[in-house]
Design an enzyme around this catalytic site. Sequence first.
Site, PDB file in Angstrom:
ATOM      1  N   ALA A 265       4.605   4.308  -2.514  1.00 46.91           N
ATOM      2  CA  ALA A 265       3.352   4.273  -3.270  1.00 46.91           C
ATOM      3  C   ALA A 265       2.168   4.252  -2.321  1.00 46.91           C
ATOM      4  CB  ALA A 265       3.333   3.061  -4.189  1.00 46.91           C
ATOM      5  N   GLY A 266       2.271   5.034  -1.230  1.00 44.66           N
ATOM      6  CA  GLY A 266       1.095   5.283  -0.394  1.00 44.66           C
ATOM      7  C   GLY A 266       0.321   6.425  -1.020  1.00 44.66           C
TER       8      GLY A 266
ATOM      9  N   ALA B 219       0.574   9.667  -0.544  1.00 41.69           N
ATOM     10  CA  ALA B 219       1.398  10.808  -0.981  1.00 41.69           C
ATOM     11  C   ALA B 219       2.142  10.471  -2.275  1.00 41.69           C
ATOM     12  CB  ALA B 219       2.384  11.195   0.123  1.00 41.69           C
ATOM     13  N   GLY B 220       2.737   9.285  -2.326  1.00 49.97           N
ATOM     14  CA  GLY B 220       3.523   8.909  -3.501  1.00 49.97           C
ATOM     15  C   GLY B 220       2.658   8.800  -4.748  1.00 49.97           C
TER      16      GLY B 220
ATOM     17  N   PHE C 156     -14.651  15.437  14.126  1.00 51.16           N
ATOM     18  CA  PHE C 156     -13.389  14.858  14.555  1.00 51.16           C
ATOM     19  C   PHE C 156     -12.753  15.801  15.570  1.00 51.16           C
ATOM     20  CE2 PHE C 156     -10.912  11.206  13.205  1.00 51.16           C
ATOM     21  CZ  PHE C 156     -11.844  10.519  12.449  1.00 51.16           C
TER      22      PHE C 156
ATOM     23  N   GLN D 199       2.851  11.485  17.857  1.00 49.21           N
ATOM     24  CA  GLN D 199       1.476  11.481  18.376  1.00 49.21           C
ATOM     25  C   GLN D 199       1.075  10.121  18.939  1.00 49.21           C
ATOM     26  OE1 GLN D 199      -2.250  11.862  15.684  1.00 49.21           O
ATOM     27  NE2 GLN D 199      -2.180  13.694  16.943  1.00 49.21           N
TER      28      GLN D 199
ATOM     29  N   HIS E 182      -2.161   8.200  19.816  1.00 53.04           N
ATOM     30  CA  HIS E 182      -3.603   8.270  19.568  1.00 53.04           C
ATOM     31  C   HIS E 182      -4.322   7.706  20.782  1.00 53.04           C
ATOM     32  CE1 HIS E 182      -7.525   7.536  17.832  1.00 53.04           C
ATOM     33  NE2 HIS E 182      -7.159   8.060  16.671  1.00 53.04           N
TER      34      HIS E 182
ATOM     35  N   LEU F 121      -5.704   0.309  16.081  1.00 55.15           N
ATOM     36  CA  LEU F 121      -6.443   1.562  16.207  1.00 55.15           C
ATOM     37  C   LEU F 121      -7.950   1.397  16.129  1.00 55.15           C
ATOM     38  CD1 LEU F 121      -5.657   4.606  16.409  1.00 55.15           C
ATOM     39  CD2 LEU F 121      -6.414   4.754  14.052  1.00 55.15           C
TER      40      LEU F 121
ATOM     41  N   GLU G 134     -10.841   7.717  15.760  1.00 55.09           N
ATOM     42  CA  GLU G 134     -11.517   8.808  16.457  1.00 55.09           C
ATOM     43  C   GLU G 134     -12.936   9.008  15.926  1.00 55.09           C
ATOM     44  OE1 GLU G 134      -8.718  12.066  17.168  1.00 55.09           O
ATOM     45  OE2 GLU G 134     -10.280  13.366  16.397  1.00 55.09           O
TER      46      GLU G 134
ATOM     47  N   ARG H 220      -5.952  15.190  20.162  1.00 54.35           N
ATOM     48  CA  ARG H 220      -5.481  13.887  20.640  1.00 54.35           C
ATOM     49  C   ARG H 220      -4.496  13.975  21.796  1.00 54.35           C
ATOM     50  NH1 ARG H 220      -4.951  11.156  14.651  1.00 54.35           N
ATOM     51  NH2 ARG H 220      -7.186  10.829  14.460  1.00 54.35           N
TER      52      ARG H 220
ATOM     53  N   HIS I 202       1.168   6.579  17.116  1.00 53.31           N
ATOM     54  CA  HIS I 202       0.350   6.639  15.906  1.00 53.31           C
ATOM     55  C   HIS I 202       0.975   7.406  14.752  1.00 53.31           C
ATOM     56  CE1 HIS I 202      -3.303   6.576  13.590  1.00 53.31           C
ATOM     57  NE2 HIS I 202      -3.432   7.886  13.607  1.00 53.31           N
TER      58      HIS I 202
ATOM     59  N   ARG J 186      -0.933  16.624  15.537  1.00 57.25           N
ATOM     60  CA  ARG J 186      -1.781  16.647  14.342  1.00 57.25           C
ATOM     61  C   ARG J 186      -3.251  16.453  14.709  1.00 57.25           C
ATOM     62  NH1 ARG J 186      -4.073  12.738  11.206  1.00 57.25           N
ATOM     63  NH2 ARG J 186      -2.850  10.953  11.893  1.00 57.25           N
TER      64      ARG J 186
ATOM     65  N   SER K  38      -4.125  14.211   8.087  1.00 60.70           N
ATOM     66  CA  SER K  38      -3.022  13.556   7.377  1.00 60.70           C
ATOM     67  C   SER K  38      -3.448  13.062   6.000  1.00 60.70           C
ATOM     68  CB  SER K  38      -2.456  12.382   8.180  1.00 60.70           C
ATOM     69  OG  SER K  38      -1.483  11.725   7.394  1.00 60.70           O
ATOM     70  N   LEU K  39      -4.628  12.456   5.920  1.00 60.12           N
ATOM     71  CA  LEU K  39      -5.098  12.057   4.582  1.00 60.12           C
ATOM     72  C   LEU K  39      -5.203  13.301   3.705  1.00 60.12           C
ATOM     73  CD1 LEU K  39      -7.740   9.271   5.373  1.00 60.12           C
ATOM     74  CD2 LEU K  39      -5.393   9.010   4.556  1.00 60.12           C
TER      75      LEU K  39
HETATM   76  C1  LIG Z   1      -4.389   2.636  11.536  1.00 59.19           C
HETATM   77  C2  LIG Z   1      -4.261   4.040  11.030  1.00 59.19           C
HETATM   78  C3  LIG Z   1      -5.403   4.809  10.809  1.00 59.19           C
HETATM   79  C4  LIG Z   1      -5.292   6.124  10.330  1.00 59.19           C
HETATM   80  N1  LIG Z   1      -6.431   6.854  10.113  1.00 59.19           N
HETATM   81  C5  LIG Z   1      -6.331   8.106   9.592  1.00 59.19           C
HETATM   82  C6  LIG Z   1      -7.501   8.861   9.258  1.00 59.19           C
HETATM   83  O1  LIG Z   1      -8.626   8.418   9.391  1.00 59.19           O
HETATM   84  N2  LIG Z   1      -7.333  10.110   8.767  1.00 59.19           N
HETATM   85  C7  LIG Z   1      -6.097  10.659   8.574  1.00 59.19           C
HETATM   86  O2  LIG Z   1      -6.018  11.786   8.115  1.00 59.19           O
HETATM   87  N3  LIG Z   1      -4.981   9.948   8.860  1.00 59.19           N
HETATM   88  C8  LIG Z   1      -5.070   8.694   9.350  1.00 59.19           C
HETATM   89  N4  LIG Z   1      -3.920   7.991   9.617  1.00 59.19           N
HETATM   90  C9  LIG Z   1      -2.627   8.554   9.231  1.00 59.19           C
HETATM   91  C10 LIG Z   1      -2.443   8.419   7.727  1.00 59.19           C
HETATM   92  O3  LIG Z   1      -3.094   7.267   7.265  1.00 59.19           O
HETATM   93  C11 LIG Z   1      -0.978   8.325   7.317  1.00 59.19           C
HETATM   94  O4  LIG Z   1      -0.241   9.331   7.945  1.00 59.19           O
HETATM   95  C12 LIG Z   1      -0.839   8.502   5.811  1.00 59.19           C
HETATM   96  O5  LIG Z   1      -1.715   7.626   5.138  1.00 59.19           O
HETATM   97  C13 LIG Z   1       0.587   8.294   5.350  1.00 59.19           C
HETATM   98  O6  LIG Z   1       0.614   8.254   3.946  1.00 59.19           O
HETATM   99  P1  LIG Z   1       1.989   8.262   3.165  1.00 59.19           P
HETATM  100  O7  LIG Z   1       1.646   8.209   1.722  1.00 59.19           O
HETATM  101  O8  LIG Z   1       2.818   9.377   3.646  1.00 59.19           O
HETATM  102  O9  LIG Z   1       2.709   6.913   3.618  1.00 59.19           O
HETATM  103  P2  LIG Z   1       2.243   5.368   3.545  1.00 59.19           P
HETATM  104  O10 LIG Z   1       0.838   5.201   3.139  1.00 59.19           O
HETATM  105  O11 LIG Z   1       2.695   4.758   4.814  1.00 59.19           O
HETATM  106  O12 LIG Z   1       3.110   4.793   2.345  1.00 59.19           O
HETATM  107  C14 LIG Z   1       4.508   4.645   2.448  1.00 59.19           C
HETATM  108  C15 LIG Z   1       5.021   4.050   1.160  1.00 59.19           C
HETATM  109  O13 LIG Z   1       6.433   4.118   1.164  1.00 59.19           O
HETATM  110  C16 LIG Z   1       6.965   2.895   0.726  1.00 59.19           C
HETATM  111  N5  LIG Z   1       8.298   2.756   1.320  1.00 59.19           N
HETATM  112  C17 LIG Z   1       8.671   2.922   2.608  1.00 59.19           C
HETATM  113  N6  LIG Z   1       9.993   2.720   2.745  1.00 59.19           N
HETATM  114  C18 LIG Z   1      10.461   2.431   1.506  1.00 59.19           C
HETATM  115  C19 LIG Z   1      11.739   2.120   0.976  1.00 59.19           C
HETATM  116  N7  LIG Z   1      12.816   2.059   1.753  1.00 59.19           N
HETATM  117  N8  LIG Z   1      11.851   1.871  -0.345  1.00 59.19           N
HETATM  118  C20 LIG Z   1      10.764   1.893  -1.149  1.00 59.19           C
HETATM  119  N9  LIG Z   1       9.530   2.194  -0.702  1.00 59.19           N
HETATM  120  C21 LIG Z   1       9.391   2.463   0.605  1.00 59.19           C
HETATM  121  C22 LIG Z   1       5.969   1.844   1.147  1.00 59.19           C
HETATM  122  O14 LIG Z   1       6.064   0.728   0.314  1.00 59.19           O
HETATM  123  C23 LIG Z   1       4.647   2.593   0.936  1.00 59.19           C
HETATM  124  O15 LIG Z   1       4.220   2.439  -0.381  1.00 59.19           O
HETATM  125  C24 LIG Z   1      -4.017   6.673  10.085  1.00 59.19           C
HETATM  126  C25 LIG Z   1      -2.877   5.905  10.291  1.00 59.19           C
HETATM  127  C26 LIG Z   1      -2.992   4.606  10.779  1.00 59.19           C
HETATM  128  C27 LIG Z   1      -1.724   3.842  11.045  1.00 59.19           C
END
Ligand SMILES: Cc1cc2nc3c(=O)[nH]c(=O)nc-3n(C[C@H](O)[C@H](O)[C@H](O)COP(=O)(O)OP(=O)(O)OC[C@H]3O[C@@H](n4cnc5c(N)ncnc54)[C@H](O)[C@@H]3O)c2cc1C
Length: 590
Positions: A13-14, A16-17, A116, A243, A245, A255, A258, A289, A356, A397, A402-403
Site C-alpha cells: 500500500a505504497g 504503486a499499490g 533535478f 543506485q 544516492h 537522505l 537532490e 546520480r 537508495h 534512475r 520513481s514517484l
Molecule cells: C528517503 C527517500 C526519498 C526518496 N525521494 C524520492 C523523490 O523525491 N522522488 C522520486 O521519484 N523517488 C524518490 N524516492 C524513491 C521512491 O520514493 C520509491 O521508489 C517509491 O516511493 C516506491 O514506492 P512503492 O509503492 O513501489 O513502494 P513503497 O512505498 O516502499 O511501499 C511498499 C509497500 O509494500 C508493502 N509490503 C512490503 N512487503 C510486504 C509483504 N511481504 N506483505 C505485505 N505488504 C508488503 C509495505 O507495507 C508498503 O505498503 C525516495 C526514496 C527514499 C527512500
Amino acid sequence: MQTHKYDVVIVGAGGAGMRAALESSTRARTAVLTKLYPTRSHTGAAQGGMCAALANVEEDNWEWHTYDTVKGGDYLVDQDAAEVMAKEAIDAVLDLEKMGLPFNRTPEGRIDQRRFGGHTREHGEAPVRRSCYAADRTGHMILQTLYQNCVKQEVSFYNEFYVLDVLLSGDPRTDEDVRAAGVVAYELATGEIHVFQAKSVVFASGGFGKMFKTTSNAHTLTGDGPAMVLRRGLPLEDMEFFQFHPTGLAGLGILLSEAARGEGGILRNSENERFMERYAPTLKDLAPRDVVARAMANEVREGRGCGPNRDYVLLDLTHLEPAHIDAKLPDITEFARTYLNVEPYTEPIPVFPTAHYAMGGIPTNIRGEVLRNEKDVVPGLYAAGEVACVSVHGANRLGTNSLLDINVFGRRAGIYAAEHAHEVDFAEVAENAEAPTVQLLEELKNRPANPDRIAAIRRDLQEVMDAHVQVYRTDETCRHALAEIKKLKERYAAVSVDDKGTRYNLDLLEGVELGFLLDLAEVVALGALERKESRGGHFREDYQKRDDVNFLHHTMAYRTADGTGEEGTDIRLGKKDVVITRYEPKERTF
Ligand SMILES: Cc1cc2nc3c(=O)[nH]c(=O)nc-3n(C[C@H](O)[C@H](O)[C@H](O)COP(=O)(O)OP(=O)(O)OC[C@H]3O[C@@H](n4cnc5c(N)ncnc54)[C@H](O)[C@@H]3O)c2cc1C
C-alpha cells in the site's frame, strides 16, 4: 487458517499499490494487503519531486524527458516503456492534482517545477525545470492523497498482513501453463495464516535497500516480493543495478534530497573546490546520480575528503537565502540540524553516497504483466513500482522518475489486473497451499536454541554488501561477497527466534525478512560478478568501460529447481534484449 476470495489482490500500500487499487477497485473486487499501515509506506519518505514535461515554467516536452531517461539509464532502459512513462507523466501529475494534492505553485498559480539531476532541455543542452513538488515532502503528499482517495472509494485494506508466499497454478520451471492463483499472508496481530485466492495478484511491495548498511531506505524494505517470486521459480531482472544516492548524511545514510542541488546547492571537497565541474562540465552538480556518487567517492579516495577521517564531502547551501531554504527544503535542512548538529544556513553539510534505489526487480512488460522468461507472461500476475523492472530506469534512475513510475505503472497494473479478472475463473488452489509458509515459520521458531542472532546475521550481511558490492566493485570483491553470503546463509539455516508467541511476533517476521534479503543479496552479487563492464550504477574497477558488444542486455536470474547454479549458488543467469526504439546507444557525457 482463514480463506478469502477476491478478484484482485494487491500486495503493498505504497504509492504503486494504492494507485493500482484506485483503478482496480472501481472495476473488480479488490483487496490490498500490506505489512505496514498504508501511510507508513516508504513512498511517504520521498522528498524531492515527481517529474513530468508540463512545461509550466520552461519549454519542455515528453520526448526530451524520454531521451534523458534513456541516457540517464546508460542505454539499458527499455525505450518503449520510457516513452509510455514520459507521455503519461503529464496526466499522472494532473490526476494527483485533481485528487487534491497540494503542489507548490508559481506566482501565476500553475504547478511549480524545479531542476533535478539529468533532466535537460534539447538532449543535454542545459538543465530543465521538470520536477513537480510539494516542498521537500512530495512523497508524503502523494501517499496521503492516494490513501484519502482509497478511503473515499472504500478500498478493502488488510493492514499488518505480511504476504509470505505467492500461489501459482504450477511450477514455471517445469509446467507449460502457469498462472496466478493467490497469496498466503500472516496476520501480525494474531499469528493467523490467511489464504487469499485471486484471479489477479499485483506486487507493489517496494525495494530492498536494507541489504546495505548505509542506506536511505526504511527498515521494512527487505525485498519480500522479489524473493517470493524467485523462490517460486520466476526470474528477477537486472538485480546488479542498485543506485547509490550521492547525498546521504555522512555516516548515517539518511537522505538529503537532490532537490537541495536542484535549488542551487553545490558539492565541495576539502580544498573548497566545486569538483563536479571537472567530472561533468555541463550539468555539474546536476549530473545523474551514478556520475555524482562516483565523483564523490573518488574525491575521498584521492585524499580530498573532509572531516577528521577525510571520508566525506560537503553540500554547501550557505549561499542560498534562508527564506528560500525554509520555503523549499524545510525537512531536509532540519535533518542536518537534528542528526549532525549542522546549521545549513551557515555551515556546509557532510554527505556521502547512500544505498537508495533498486533499478532491478520483478520483470514486467508495459502492461505490468510479470514475465516468466525473456518473453512470456504469467497470466494474472502483475508488478509495479520499485519492486518491478519494466525497465524504465535501466542502469541508473533519474531523480523524480520513481514517484512518476509508481503512478504511471501502478495505474496500468490496476487497470489490466481488473480487466484480466473479468476474463478468467479462479485458478485452483491446492488444499494445503499454506503448508510451505507454515513450515517456514515453524522451522524458525522450533530450531534448537543457538547463541547466534537474526540481528547479528543481518548486520554482517549489510557490512559485506557495503564493503564489497557498493559504488566500486571488482571480480575479487564480488567473489568475496558471494563466499560471505554463503556462510551467512549457513548461519541463517541454524538460527532460531526467541519469541515463540503468536501476537505481534516481529522477531519471527524479521527472521523471515532476513531470509528474503540473503536470497536477493546473492543474486545482486552474482549479477555484479558476471557483468564484466561498467554501466550506470554498476561500476567495475577491473572493467571500467561500458561494453555494448557483450553486455547490452538485461540480466535474468532464475533459481534452479535442482539447487545447482553458477559460482556455487543455486542461481542461473540468462539474458533479455533491451528494447531500442529511437535512441542508439552512444557514449554518455554530461
Ligand atoms: C528517503 C527517500 C526519498 C526518496 N525521494 C524520492 C523523490 O523525491 N522522488 C522520486 O521519484 N523517488 C524518490 N524516492 C524513491 C521512491 O520514493 C520509491 O521508489 C517509491 O516511493 C516506491 O514506492 P512503492 O509503492 O513501489 O513502494 P513503497 O512505498 O516502499 O511501499 C511498499 C509497500 O509494500 C508493502 N509490503 C512490503 N512487503 C510486504 C509483504 N511481504 N506483505 C505485505 N505488504 C508488503 C509495505 O507495507 C508498503 O505498503 C525516495 C526514496 C527514499 C527512500
